[in-house]
Design a protein around this motif. Sequence first.
Motif, PDB file in Angstrom:
ATOM      1  N   ALA A 193     -42.406  50.264 -11.043  1.00 42.46           N
ATOM      2  CA  ALA A 193     -40.932  49.901 -11.118  1.00 42.46           C
ATOM      3  C   ALA A 193     -41.241  49.238 -12.090  1.00 42.46           C
ATOM      4  O   ALA A 193     -41.862  47.964 -12.223  1.00 42.46           O
ATOM      5  CB  ALA A 193     -40.299  50.627  -9.784  1.00 42.46           C
ATOM      6  N   VAL A 194     -40.057  48.718 -12.842  1.00 44.52           N
ATOM      7  CA  VAL A 194     -39.159  47.918 -13.061  1.00 44.52           C
ATOM      8  C   VAL A 194     -38.066  47.990 -13.146  1.00 44.52           C
ATOM      9  O   VAL A 194     -36.720  48.653 -13.280  1.00 44.52           O
ATOM     10  CB  VAL A 194     -39.510  47.588 -14.678  1.00 44.52           C
ATOM     11  CG1 VAL A 194     -39.100  48.781 -15.965  1.00 44.52           C
ATOM     12  CG2 VAL A 194     -39.279  46.601 -15.322  1.00 44.52           C
ATOM     13  N   SER A 195     -37.050  46.400 -12.543  1.00 41.82           N
ATOM     14  CA  SER A 195     -36.463  46.437 -12.403  1.00 41.82           C
ATOM     15  C   SER A 195     -35.413  45.005 -12.527  1.00 41.82           C
ATOM     16  O   SER A 195     -35.863  43.945 -13.224  1.00 41.82           O
ATOM     17  CB  SER A 195     -34.946  46.695 -11.464  1.00 41.82           C
ATOM     18  OG  SER A 195     -36.074  45.897 -10.090  1.00 41.82           O
ATOM     19  N   ARG A 225     -33.069  49.385 -14.184  1.00 38.73           N
ATOM     20  CA  ARG A 225     -33.538  50.010 -13.699  1.00 38.73           C
ATOM     21  C   ARG A 225     -34.568  51.414 -13.921  1.00 38.73           C
ATOM     22  O   ARG A 225     -34.207  52.368 -14.005  1.00 38.73           O
ATOM     23  CB  ARG A 225     -32.690  50.376 -12.369  1.00 38.73           C
ATOM     24  CG  ARG A 225     -32.754  48.603 -11.715  1.00 38.73           C
ATOM     25  CD  ARG A 225     -30.824  48.624 -11.879  1.00 38.73           C
ATOM     26  NE  ARG A 225     -30.526  47.599 -11.918  1.00 38.73           N
ATOM     27  CZ  ARG A 225     -29.633  47.271 -10.977  1.00 38.73           C
ATOM     28  NH1 ARG A 225     -29.515  48.176  -9.913  1.00 38.73           N
ATOM     29  NH2 ARG A 225     -28.761  45.973 -10.508  1.00 38.73           N
ATOM     30  N   LEU A 226     -35.791  51.149 -13.713  1.00 39.95           N
ATOM     31  CA  LEU A 226     -36.608  52.335 -13.908  1.00 39.95           C
ATOM     32  C   LEU A 226     -38.065  52.230 -13.148  1.00 39.95           C
ATOM     33  O   LEU A 226     -38.582  51.357 -12.203  1.00 39.95           O
ATOM     34  CB  LEU A 226     -37.293  52.345 -15.175  1.00 39.95           C
ATOM     35  CG  LEU A 226     -38.062  53.096 -16.098  1.00 39.95           C
ATOM     36  CD1 LEU A 226     -37.867  54.663 -15.810  1.00 39.95           C
ATOM     37  CD2 LEU A 226     -38.722  53.414 -17.113  1.00 39.95           C
ATOM     38  N   ASN A 227     -37.969  53.787 -12.710  1.00 39.64           N
ATOM     39  CA  ASN A 227     -39.280  53.575 -11.708  1.00 39.64           C
ATOM     40  C   ASN A 227     -39.431  55.330 -11.647  1.00 39.64           C
ATOM     41  O   ASN A 227     -39.424  55.805 -11.529  1.00 39.64           O
ATOM     42  CB  ASN A 227     -39.143  53.209  -9.908  1.00 39.64           C
ATOM     43  CG  ASN A 227     -38.112  53.907  -9.206  1.00 39.64           C
ATOM     44  OD1 ASN A 227     -38.093  55.232  -8.890  1.00 39.64           O
ATOM     45  ND2 ASN A 227     -36.681  53.518  -8.954  1.00 39.64           N
ATOM     46  N   SER A 274     -32.491  38.446 -12.289  1.00 42.28           N
ATOM     47  CA  SER A 274     -34.362  38.089 -12.023  1.00 42.28           C
ATOM     48  C   SER A 274     -34.696  39.421 -12.984  1.00 42.28           C
ATOM     49  O   SER A 274     -33.796  40.281 -13.038  1.00 42.28           O
ATOM     50  CB  SER A 274     -35.027  38.287 -10.192  1.00 42.28           C
ATOM     51  OG  SER A 274     -33.980  39.232  -9.858  1.00 42.28           O
ATOM     52  N   TRP A 275     -36.190  39.899 -13.012  1.00 44.41           N
ATOM     53  CA  TRP A 275     -36.899  40.820 -13.562  1.00 44.41           C
ATOM     54  C   TRP A 275     -38.395  41.226 -12.847  1.00 44.41           C
ATOM     55  O   TRP A 275     -38.857  39.771 -12.473  1.00 44.41           O
ATOM     56  CB  TRP A 275     -37.452  40.462 -15.542  1.00 44.41           C
ATOM     57  CG  TRP A 275     -36.149  40.676 -16.308  1.00 44.41           C
ATOM     58  CD1 TRP A 275     -35.785  39.824 -16.912  1.00 44.41           C
ATOM     59  CD2 TRP A 275     -36.247  41.776 -17.026  1.00 44.41           C
ATOM     60  NE1 TRP A 275     -34.766  40.303 -17.799  1.00 44.41           N
ATOM     61  CE2 TRP A 275     -35.340  42.104 -17.951  1.00 44.41           C
ATOM     62  CE3 TRP A 275     -36.550  43.341 -16.693  1.00 44.41           C
ATOM     63  CZ2 TRP A 275     -34.593  42.564 -18.679  1.00 44.41           C
ATOM     64  CZ3 TRP A 275     -36.123  43.668 -17.231  1.00 44.41           C
ATOM     65  CH2 TRP A 275     -35.728  44.011 -18.394  1.00 44.41           C
ATOM     66  N   GLN A 276     -37.971  42.179 -12.310  1.00 46.30           N
ATOM     67  CA  GLN A 276     -39.387  42.405 -11.321  1.00 46.30           C
ATOM     68  C   GLN A 276     -40.546  43.481 -11.915  1.00 46.30           C
ATOM     69  O   GLN A 276     -39.302  44.891 -12.306  1.00 46.30           O
ATOM     70  CB  GLN A 276     -38.950  42.915  -9.782  1.00 46.30           C
ATOM     71  CG  GLN A 276     -39.854  42.730  -9.192  1.00 46.30           C
ATOM     72  CD  GLN A 276     -39.909  42.715  -7.605  1.00 46.30           C
ATOM     73  OE1 GLN A 276     -39.751  41.858  -6.920  1.00 46.30           O
ATOM     74  NE2 GLN A 276     -39.967  43.736  -6.847  1.00 46.30           N
ATOM     75  N   PHE A 277     -41.793  44.143 -11.453  1.00 49.56           N
ATOM     76  CA  PHE A 277     -42.430  44.630 -11.984  1.00 49.56           C
ATOM     77  C   PHE A 277     -43.245  45.077 -11.178  1.00 49.56           C
ATOM     78  O   PHE A 277     -43.562  43.447 -10.757  1.00 49.56           O
ATOM     79  CB  PHE A 277     -42.957  44.319 -13.725  1.00 49.56           C
ATOM     80  CG  PHE A 277     -42.517  43.706 -14.984  1.00 49.56           C
ATOM     81  CD1 PHE A 277     -42.320  44.356 -15.204  1.00 49.56           C
ATOM     82  CD2 PHE A 277     -42.351  42.320 -14.314  1.00 49.56           C
ATOM     83  CE1 PHE A 277     -40.796  43.923 -16.566  1.00 49.56           C
ATOM     84  CE2 PHE A 277     -41.206  41.906 -15.728  1.00 49.56           C
ATOM     85  CZ  PHE A 277     -40.281  42.474 -16.887  1.00 49.56           C
TER      86      PHE A 277
END
Length: 379
Positions: A306-308, A290-292, A341-344
């Motif tokens: 953000a990406v997680s 996770r990174l934001n 799941s991947w979320q950008f």
Amino acid sequence: SSVLDIRMKEGNNKSYHGDVTVGLIASKITIEGPIIKNKASFIISARRTYIDILAQPFILWYNKQNSSDGGTTGGYYFYDMNAKFNYTISPKDRVYLSFYGGQDRAYVKSEYSYTYDQIKYENNDNFGLDWGNIITALRWNHIYNKQWFSNVSLTYSKFQFGIGLETEYIETENNTVYEFSDKLGYLSGIEDWSFKADFEYHPDPKHQILMGVSDIYHTFIPGKASYYAKDPYTPSPIDLTLGNKKVYTHEISMYIEDEFTVNSKLKLDGGLHFSMFPVDGKFYSSLQPRLNGRYIFAENWSIKGAVSKMTQYIVLLSNSGIGLPTDLWLPVTKNIKPQDSWQFAAGIFHDLKYNIEVGIEGYYKTMTNLIEYKEGSSF
């Protein structure tokens, strides 16, 4: 357990207080006070709706107008209770014990009787739909020094959903009673015991490091149906239990995260979450980054991104065709993989006066291994 503690305020540790609230459809009572003055306190709150009780006179009047030998009644109500106890052991140690329990119930009862050709006929039908939760959490908060502190929690929780239908039919002829009965039930639920340890470390003003481990022991009741039937012409009653057996599994996870202030314009928050889930002889694991971040590129203007990655080992089967809580929580199996799941996400924001922020943001999300009912299927 952390959410439970945050949402429940602490009791007054100096004096006793209480209040009662009476409404049109629900009432509530709250009591709080010290157990040991300035060291330990409690707060207990409970409420119940009484729509079903208020509706009974109208239902009885309607039945009386339409039938003198029975009628139909029913209703819906819920009740819940919250309790929290906290004890200050020392300036560096505090213990919290929290409890929540709630139950919803909808029911319909029907009974009628009549006599024909010197035979008395009686019929009683009962239908019930119940769902409820119990959550209990014991948490110990400890401050090691100005840089380190921890929260250690033990939690028990249980969710249960059930449907019951019972029919009783009685014939009385010449003082001889013939009794017929059928009972049908369905039960689904999940029960958890968990241990969780969270640590927070502040090495300097620019870093806030979070880390922790947890283990949840799940007991799933995917779905169990029972049927019981009895009549005067069968020597022994029919007593059947159908459905999936209980599933036991551990959900183990660990994480580390750093909230890093690079400079006055750039702030980053990155971490890793690792989890494991053994079930049905299959071992699943997942590493989830996770990174934001936030960057101020002009006065009162900033961009955020953000990406997680997320992995879920518990499947929610939701039936959109029924307006009742017939959702089932089920574990993944050796044949059904965990949901991933991947979320950008990214956006631009502007700060106005009076702590008002406006912005526009978009996200892109991918999901795999999703599961849902086929068309026309249900639990």
